[in-house]
Design a protein around this motif. Sequence first.
Motif, PDB file in Angstrom:
ATOM      1  N   GLY A 220       0.823  -1.221   0.000  1.00  0.00           N
ATOM      2  CA  GLY A 220       0.000   0.000   0.000  1.00  0.00           C
ATOM      3  C   GLY A 220       0.857   1.271   0.000  1.00  0.00           C
ATOM      4  N   PRO A 221       0.198   2.422   0.039  1.00  0.00           N
ATOM      5  CA  PRO A 221       0.896   3.725  -0.038  1.00  0.00           C
ATOM      6  C   PRO A 221       1.874   3.920   1.122  1.00  0.00           C
ATOM      7  CG  PRO A 221      -1.435   3.983   0.533  1.00  0.00           C
ATOM      8  CD  PRO A 221      -1.237   2.565   0.200  1.00  0.00           C
ATOM      9  N   ASP A 222       1.515   3.416   2.330  1.00  0.00           N
ATOM     10  CA  ASP A 222       2.406   3.689   3.472  1.00  0.00           C
ATOM     11  C   ASP A 222       3.457   2.600   3.670  1.00  0.00           C
ATOM     12  OD1 ASP A 222       0.905   5.932   3.949  1.00  0.00           O
ATOM     13  OD2 ASP A 222      -0.516   4.838   5.264  1.00  0.00           O
ATOM     14  N   GLY A 223       3.336   1.563   2.871  1.00  0.00           N
ATOM     15  CA  GLY A 223       4.375   0.521   2.914  1.00  0.00           C
ATOM     16  C   GLY A 223       4.535  -0.098   4.285  1.00  0.00           C
ATOM     17  N   LEU A 224       5.765  -0.324   4.683  1.00  0.00           N
ATOM     18  CA  LEU A 224       6.068  -1.028   5.929  1.00  0.00           C
ATOM     19  C   LEU A 224       5.416  -0.381   7.132  1.00  0.00           C
ATOM     20  CD1 LEU A 224       7.664  -3.399   7.072  1.00  0.00           C
ATOM     21  CD2 LEU A 224       9.622  -1.830   7.341  1.00  0.00           C
ATOM     22  N   ALA A 225       5.422   0.982   7.147  1.00  0.00           N
ATOM     23  CA  ALA A 225       4.835   1.695   8.288  1.00  0.00           C
ATOM     24  C   ALA A 225       3.357   1.382   8.404  1.00  0.00           C
ATOM     25  CB  ALA A 225       5.054   3.223   8.124  1.00  0.00           C
ATOM     26  N   GLY A 226       2.674   1.369   7.235  1.00  0.00           N
ATOM     27  CA  GLY A 226       1.229   1.050   7.218  1.00  0.00           C
ATOM     28  C   GLY A 226       0.983  -0.342   7.789  1.00  0.00           C
ATOM     29  N   ALA A 227       1.792  -1.285   7.334  1.00  0.00           N
ATOM     30  CA  ALA A 227       1.616  -2.663   7.804  1.00  0.00           C
ATOM     31  C   ALA A 227       1.817  -2.771   9.300  1.00  0.00           C
ATOM     32  CB  ALA A 227       2.613  -3.584   7.084  1.00  0.00           C
ATOM     33  N   GLN A 228       2.861  -2.080   9.774  1.00  0.00           N
ATOM     34  CA  GLN A 228       3.133  -2.133  11.217  1.00  0.00           C
ATOM     35  C   GLN A 228       1.964  -1.553  12.007  1.00  0.00           C
ATOM     36  OE1 GLN A 228       6.957  -0.259  11.153  1.00  0.00           O
ATOM     37  NE2 GLN A 228       8.048  -2.231  11.427  1.00  0.00           N
ATOM     38  N   ALA A 229       1.361  -0.440  11.438  1.00  0.00           N
ATOM     39  CA  ALA A 229       0.239   0.189  12.133  1.00  0.00           C
ATOM     40  C   ALA A 229      -0.920  -0.798  12.262  1.00  0.00           C
ATOM     41  CB  ALA A 229      -0.215   1.447  11.360  1.00  0.00           C
TER      42      ALA A 229
END
Lengths: 404, 199
Positions: A220-229
């Motif tokens: 997705g757009p936020d990449g790794l940070a999005g997944a972690q969230a």
Amino acid sequence: MSELSPPPRLLDFVVDRLEVGIFAVDAEMKVVLWNHFMAMHSGHEPGRVIGRNLFECFPELPRVWLEKKIRNVFLLKNYAFTSWEQRPYLFHFQHNRPVTGGVDAIQQSCTFLPVKGAGDSVEHVCVSLYDFTDTAIFHGQLSHAIADLQREKAEQRRLIEKLEEAQNQLLQSEKLASIGQLAAGVAHEINNPVGFVNSNFGALERYVLDLFRVIDALDGPDGLAGAQAIRQQIDYAFLKEDIVALFKESKDGLDRVKRIVQDLRDFSRVDSVQAWQKANLQTCLDTTLNVATNEIKHRADVVKAYGQIPEVDCLPSQLNQVFLNLMVNAAQAMNQRGTLTLATGCEGDGVWVSISDTGSGIAPENLNRIFDPFFTTKPVGKGTGLGLSVSYNIIAKHNGRIEP
Amino acid sequence: MLTDDRKEALQEIANIGMGQAGASIAQVLGEFVQLSIPRILIVPPAEVPTTLARTVEESTVSAVRQAFYSDMRGEALVIFGQHRCNDLADLIGYEADLDHAAEVELLLDLSNILVGACLGGIAEQLNLAIGFSAPSLMADAIPLSRLLQDNPVPWTAALLVEVDFSLEKRSFACNLVILMPEAEIERLMRAVDLFLESL
Ligand SMILES: Nc1ncnc2c1ncn2[C@@H]1O[C@H](COP(=O)(O)OP(=O)(O)OP(=O)(O)O)[C@@H](O)[C@H]1O
Ligand SMILES: [Mg+2]
């Protein structure tokens, strides 16, 4: 003639009037003696017979055979015999029991006696003919009676076979009935695990969707940070633990279903050809307990006191049926929660199994009736009174004893 | 009881008796009859079956018993094999097809002839009177082992005189066995003694 001999007239009279047929022939088969009995029954007065050839007077006689027989007496100087059993008569004489008799002529046994003249040669053969009609009739009646008895015996054997067959059928139906009774309980036993496995799957499905969300977020757009969230959001630590727990629980549940289906199959095998085999009775008890668990677990705690027992030759599926009957009876006897004790042991070269409960007990006046078919103290619809009767027969078939 | 002298004499008497019997039977049947030399022995009844089993070759047997009485008393058994004596039917005046009753009658008839001739022969040698009862069927095609099981010999000792018969031109053979109880054997032995003295 010596002085001790009876007067000749007496002798003649006796020979003539004795109730035995007496006649004699010479070597030419000419009749030389023909007594009153022969005359009366043949209708041939001595005057018509004496001096004539026997076979010309009586053409119906079996000439070849009889002539040979008489000649042999002349030759061998020895007795000969005929018996009514093989040859009912020589002469066809009407007998005087035409109504009750059931035989068509006087039954005769004959003795052929060589009569020696001066010197050693046989001059005459004297035949005495005895009336065996009464014996023959009696013999016939006896044979009939024996035949009747044998027929009856065969009939009884057939009835016994039918009875055995009926008993076997009863046994099968009783078994089917108890399986029917068990069905609801077993369904419940299966339903339980199926229920929670089902709800586990609901949870697992949600967890998997959450995990997909984490993985998809990587692209997705936020990449790794999005997944972690998102991982934070779904409480991954708990989820990881719970998934393992849910899988284990579900697997246990499925195992339980598998086992109970297996037990039910073992239990309900209605063998057409019942196979005698070596089996451990404790395994049988466990299988049966498992199948009946729903009938028991709400009423009793189960205590097992198994001793060391060897395998025994038995019909396992039938013994299961006995154990089930006893366990269900025990459970039904316990109004308040009690204890069901299963025990086994050896005695002599046999093994024993005891199934006891802490329920009402059996009234003393019923003790000698509980094995009767259809004896029950339970309300209509609850008990048929066949359980113990069928169990009794099964145990008897195993050369065993069953007692309260 | 059966001293060598007596046995020898009895054997001799039996041999002569059987010789005469053979001659008269041959006359009756019109064929040459072979008789074995009679075997004479005294055995306890328990051993009668095994003794018989040794000499009777057939396993399925029919047997006729005939009692004799007067100066000699006992029972004679005639033991036939599977084919009984059906092959001799025509010699005794029977037609070809025998039903069961005729078969049995023939069996009784022939037994009577054999027993009468043989025992009559012996009795005549010893100058003894002898009479015969009607023969009766004792066994109708049963295993040999059952023959004396079903009909045990109730005596304390039995004199066995065994003779085998056969005919040259016909398939026929049978065994004749004479059984006598102990007291009768003694009586017979006394007659043998008298016979020896008279020589
Ligand atoms: N464990 C027990 N405690 C008390 N009574 C019992 C016990 N077992 C059997 N009985 C008595 O014996 C009777 C006969 O038992 P049985 O098993 O033959 O028939 P049932 O249980 O009445 O009916 P079914 O077994 O056919 O459903 C019962 O009705 C009951 O009165
Ligand atoms: Mg019951």
